[in-house]
Design a protein around this motif. Sequence first.
Motif, PDB file in Angstrom:
ATOM      1  N   TYR A   1       0.840  -1.196   0.000  1.00 54.35           N
ATOM      2  CA  TYR A   1       0.000   0.000   0.000  1.00 54.35           C
ATOM      3  C   TYR A   1       0.874   1.245   0.000  1.00 54.35           C
ATOM      4  O   TYR A   1       1.725   1.418   0.874  1.00 54.35           O
ATOM      5  N   GLY A   2       0.653   2.112  -0.992  1.00 50.20           N
ATOM      6  CA  GLY A   2       1.469   3.307  -1.173  1.00 50.20           C
ATOM      7  C   GLY A   2       1.087   4.433  -0.228  1.00 50.20           C
ATOM      8  O   GLY A   2       0.060   4.376   0.456  1.00 50.20           O
ATOM      9  N   GLY A   3       1.913   5.469  -0.218  1.00 50.93           N
ATOM     10  CA  GLY A   3       1.777   6.575   0.719  1.00 50.93           C
ATOM     11  C   GLY A   3       0.407   7.240   0.725  1.00 50.93           C
ATOM     12  O   GLY A   3      -0.144   7.536   1.790  1.00 50.93           O
ATOM     13  N   SER A   4      -0.186   7.466  -0.456  1.00 50.46           N
ATOM     14  CA  SER A   4      -1.475   8.167  -0.439  1.00 50.46           C
ATOM     15  C   SER A   4      -2.613   7.245  -0.012  1.00 50.46           C
ATOM     16  O   SER A   4      -3.686   7.722   0.359  1.00 50.46           O
ATOM     17  N   SER A   5      -2.391   5.921  -0.036  1.00 46.58           N
ATOM     18  CA  SER A   5      -3.420   4.991   0.436  1.00 46.58           C
ATOM     19  C   SER A   5      -3.397   4.821   1.960  1.00 46.58           C
ATOM     20  O   SER A   5      -4.288   4.187   2.524  1.00 46.58           O
ATOM     21  N   VAL A   6      -2.356   5.374   2.598  1.00 47.51           N
ATOM     22  CA  VAL A   6      -2.249   5.262   4.058  1.00 47.51           C
ATOM     23  C   VAL A   6      -1.964   6.632   4.682  1.00 47.51           C
ATOM     24  O   VAL A   6      -1.370   6.736   5.749  1.00 47.51           O
ATOM     25  N   ALA A   7      -2.430   7.694   3.983  1.00 51.92           N
ATOM     26  CA  ALA A   7      -2.033   9.053   4.379  1.00 51.92           C
ATOM     27  C   ALA A   7      -2.647   9.516   5.697  1.00 51.92           C
ATOM     28  O   ALA A   7      -2.117  10.410   6.342  1.00 51.92           O
ATOM     29  N   THR A   8      -3.781   8.939   6.095  1.00 51.80           N
ATOM     30  CA  THR A   8      -4.435   9.354   7.344  1.00 51.80           C
ATOM     31  C   THR A   8      -4.796   8.103   8.149  1.00 51.80           C
ATOM     32  O   THR A   8      -4.769   6.984   7.617  1.00 51.80           O
ATOM     33  N   THR A   9      -5.172   8.318   9.413  1.00 51.03           N
ATOM     34  CA  THR A   9      -5.538   7.144  10.212  1.00 51.03           C
ATOM     35  C   THR A   9      -6.822   6.493   9.661  1.00 51.03           C
ATOM     36  O   THR A   9      -6.984   5.276   9.731  1.00 51.03           O
ATOM     37  N   ASP A  10      -7.729   7.305   9.079  1.00 54.77           N
ATOM     38  CA  ASP A  10      -8.923   6.719   8.453  1.00 54.77           C
ATOM     39  C   ASP A  10      -8.526   5.810   7.296  1.00 54.77           C
ATOM     40  O   ASP A  10      -9.064   4.718   7.129  1.00 54.77           O
ATOM     41  N   LEU A  11      -7.575   6.278   6.491  1.00 58.25           N
ATOM     42  CA  LEU A  11      -7.139   5.470   5.351  1.00 58.25           C
ATOM     43  C   LEU A  11      -6.419   4.214   5.839  1.00 58.25           C
ATOM     44  O   LEU A  11      -6.555   3.134   5.253  1.00 58.25           O
TER      45      LEU A  11
ATOM     46  N   ASP B   1       2.974  12.440   2.631  1.00 59.29           N
ATOM     47  CA  ASP B   1       4.251  13.071   2.303  1.00 59.29           C
ATOM     48  C   ASP B   1       5.280  12.943   3.429  1.00 59.29           C
ATOM     49  O   ASP B   1       6.207  13.747   3.523  1.00 59.29           O
ATOM     50  N   ALA B   2       5.111  11.933   4.273  1.00 60.32           N
ATOM     51  CA  ALA B   2       5.980  11.839   5.458  1.00 60.32           C
ATOM     52  C   ALA B   2       7.463  11.822   5.095  1.00 60.32           C
ATOM     53  O   ALA B   2       8.287  12.437   5.778  1.00 60.32           O
ATOM     54  N   THR B   3       7.812  11.140   4.000  1.00 58.21           N
ATOM     55  CA  THR B   3       9.230  11.062   3.630  1.00 58.21           C
ATOM     56  C   THR B   3       9.768  12.451   3.251  1.00 58.21           C
ATOM     57  O   THR B   3      10.857  12.846   3.667  1.00 58.21           O
ATOM     58  N   ASP B   4       8.960  13.187   2.463  1.00 53.86           N
ATOM     59  CA  ASP B   4       9.366  14.554   2.099  1.00 53.86           C
ATOM     60  C   ASP B   4       9.503  15.419   3.349  1.00 53.86           C
ATOM     61  O   ASP B   4      10.427  16.226   3.453  1.00 53.86           O
ATOM     62  N   ASP B   5       8.572  15.241   4.287  1.00 52.91           N
ATOM     63  CA  ASP B   5       8.624  16.047   5.507  1.00 52.91           C
ATOM     64  C   ASP B   5       9.887  15.743   6.305  1.00 52.91           C
ATOM     65  O   ASP B   5      10.552  16.654   6.809  1.00 52.91           O
ATOM     66  N   LEU B   6      10.236  14.457   6.421  1.00 61.20           N
ATOM     67  CA  LEU B   6      11.449  14.086   7.163  1.00 61.20           C
ATOM     68  C   LEU B   6      12.685  14.677   6.493  1.00 61.20           C
ATOM     69  O   LEU B   6      13.597  15.187   7.156  1.00 61.20           O
TER      70      LEU B   6
ATOM     71  N   LEU C   1      16.827   8.235   9.504  1.00 56.70           N
ATOM     72  CA  LEU C   1      15.672   9.121   9.703  1.00 56.70           C
ATOM     73  C   LEU C   1      14.537   8.765   8.738  1.00 56.70           C
ATOM     74  O   LEU C   1      13.379   8.604   9.132  1.00 56.70           O
ATOM     75  N   LEU C   2      14.875   8.630   7.445  1.00 55.85           N
ATOM     76  CA  LEU C   2      13.836   8.377   6.439  1.00 55.85           C
ATOM     77  C   LEU C   2      13.154   7.029   6.662  1.00 55.85           C
ATOM     78  O   LEU C   2      11.971   6.865   6.377  1.00 55.85           O
ATOM     79  N   SER C   3      13.900   6.069   7.188  1.00 53.55           N
ATOM     80  CA  SER C   3      13.318   4.732   7.383  1.00 53.55           C
ATOM     81  C   SER C   3      12.179   4.765   8.408  1.00 53.55           C
ATOM     82  O   SER C   3      11.316   3.884   8.404  1.00 53.55           O
ATOM     83  N   THR C   4      12.152   5.794   9.244  1.00 52.36           N
ATOM     84  CA  THR C   4      11.131   5.814  10.299  1.00 52.36           C
ATOM     85  C   THR C   4       9.729   6.052   9.743  1.00 52.36           C
ATOM     86  O   THR C   4       8.745   5.662  10.358  1.00 52.36           O
ATOM     87  N   GLY C   5       9.626   6.704   8.572  1.00 51.72           N
ATOM     88  CA  GLY C   5       8.307   6.982   7.998  1.00 51.72           C
ATOM     89  C   GLY C   5       7.512   5.696   7.807  1.00 51.72           C
ATOM     90  O   GLY C   5       6.341   5.586   8.209  1.00 51.72           O
TER      91      GLY C   5
END
Length: 435
Positions: A36-46, A73-78, A97-101
């Motif tokens: 599951y990609g980033g936009s499919s898990v972007a929020t707790t609802d997703l 966008d967690a990776t970009d934010d980190l 650091l990036l691995s934590t996303g």
Amino acid sequence: MEGAVLLCLSSRRRGQESRGTTLPSVLVPGLIVQKYGGSSVATTDLIRNVARRLARVHASGTRVVGVVSAMGDATDDLLAVAKRVIADPPDRELALLLSTGEVVTAALMTMALRAEGRDATALTGFQAGIRTNLVHTKAQIVDIDPSRIHRELDAGAIPIIAGYQGWTDDQDIAVLGRGGSDTTAVAVAVAIGADRCEILKDVDGIFSADPRLVPTARKLDLISYEEILELALAGSQVLHPRAAELGETYGMPIVVRSSFHDAEGTTIVRGDAMPLEGRERVRAIAHDYDVARITIVAVPDRPGIAHAIFAPIEAAAISVDVIVQNVSHRNVTDISFTVSRTDLARTLRIVEPVARGMGASEVTSSATMAKVSIVGSGMVANPGYAARMFGALAEAGCNIVSITTSEIRITCLVDESQVPVAVRALHEAFRLDLA
Ligand code: ASP
Ligand code: MG
């Protein structure tokens, strides 16, 4: 005529139904990986939405392994946070650091699965046995020890693996390069002998062009590994190129589909498994805005020059794309090439002293280039495609800066402002709106 078509459709439907009721084991594969990609898990609802989907698969009796990306966008934010601390973050700590996303998503997904009443275990790349080489921020997977994953599966749990990461021989955490969770998923699928690897996204599959640019773009039912690889290399963000490569090498079936509904998506198959007709045309138009161009002006034309320029760039793990060397005049020539925009500054720092050392007159660069490409296995045998592509771009008023080709792809470098017009013109010229 119409009657014949209907008859054929309805008998096929009947066939499926009876298969479903009499031979369920054929329809329910034993073991699958779902990424599951980033936009499919972007929020707790997703995340809860995905957990319900995983739970449904699990409840049907299929053993399933989840691989997850970082939320939105967690990776970009980190990355941005690191750059606020230091302009050029050290690779080892940046990777950590990036691995934590992805770790955050894996932990939350596992909790959401518990809430669904399913047994699940979150695993970092390290815990999942994913070994990489030593390149911290663009690592490649060298090996996977799947014993922990199997242990969780055997206990009836759903392993949820943090994508995009692994650990090195130095016992450091490494990440696989942007978009690398796809590669994690396919590699894990190969390592555990899964029946297939599903890549679930916020789009319905692979399209003949980006539907945001071309409203008539069509979803493709089938595409070959080599076509998807070329599309990925040409900048279409449907699948990480290394995931396609791994899938082809190990013959792992990959399905790209939506994480929001159950429609069928696009299946990636070997070229010789495609219907003949599908192989004999341009399949899709790709574009890529992430292009910067560097030109080294007036370098001496003698053996060893290209090597002197590109060896240090390669040593820095920067990938170089469209390379053009002009015909030389009085033993002097211009060499230009493209890199991703994020690599531009770093590449210039490497190239400028080298160019000065060899007596080049200057190094120029532009960060506003883009690529448009046509991709299709049918192009190997037919020289007419290039002429049609250039004709369509000329008619649309697009200036071509340079051109590269592979066996099944033709790429033109254009100014970024011309991308929408170029992509639409090519989609129309190759009649990709027609089934
Ligand atoms: N989170 C990483 C990225 O955004 C890896 C991935 O999503 O596949 O590049
Ligand atoms: Mg991502």
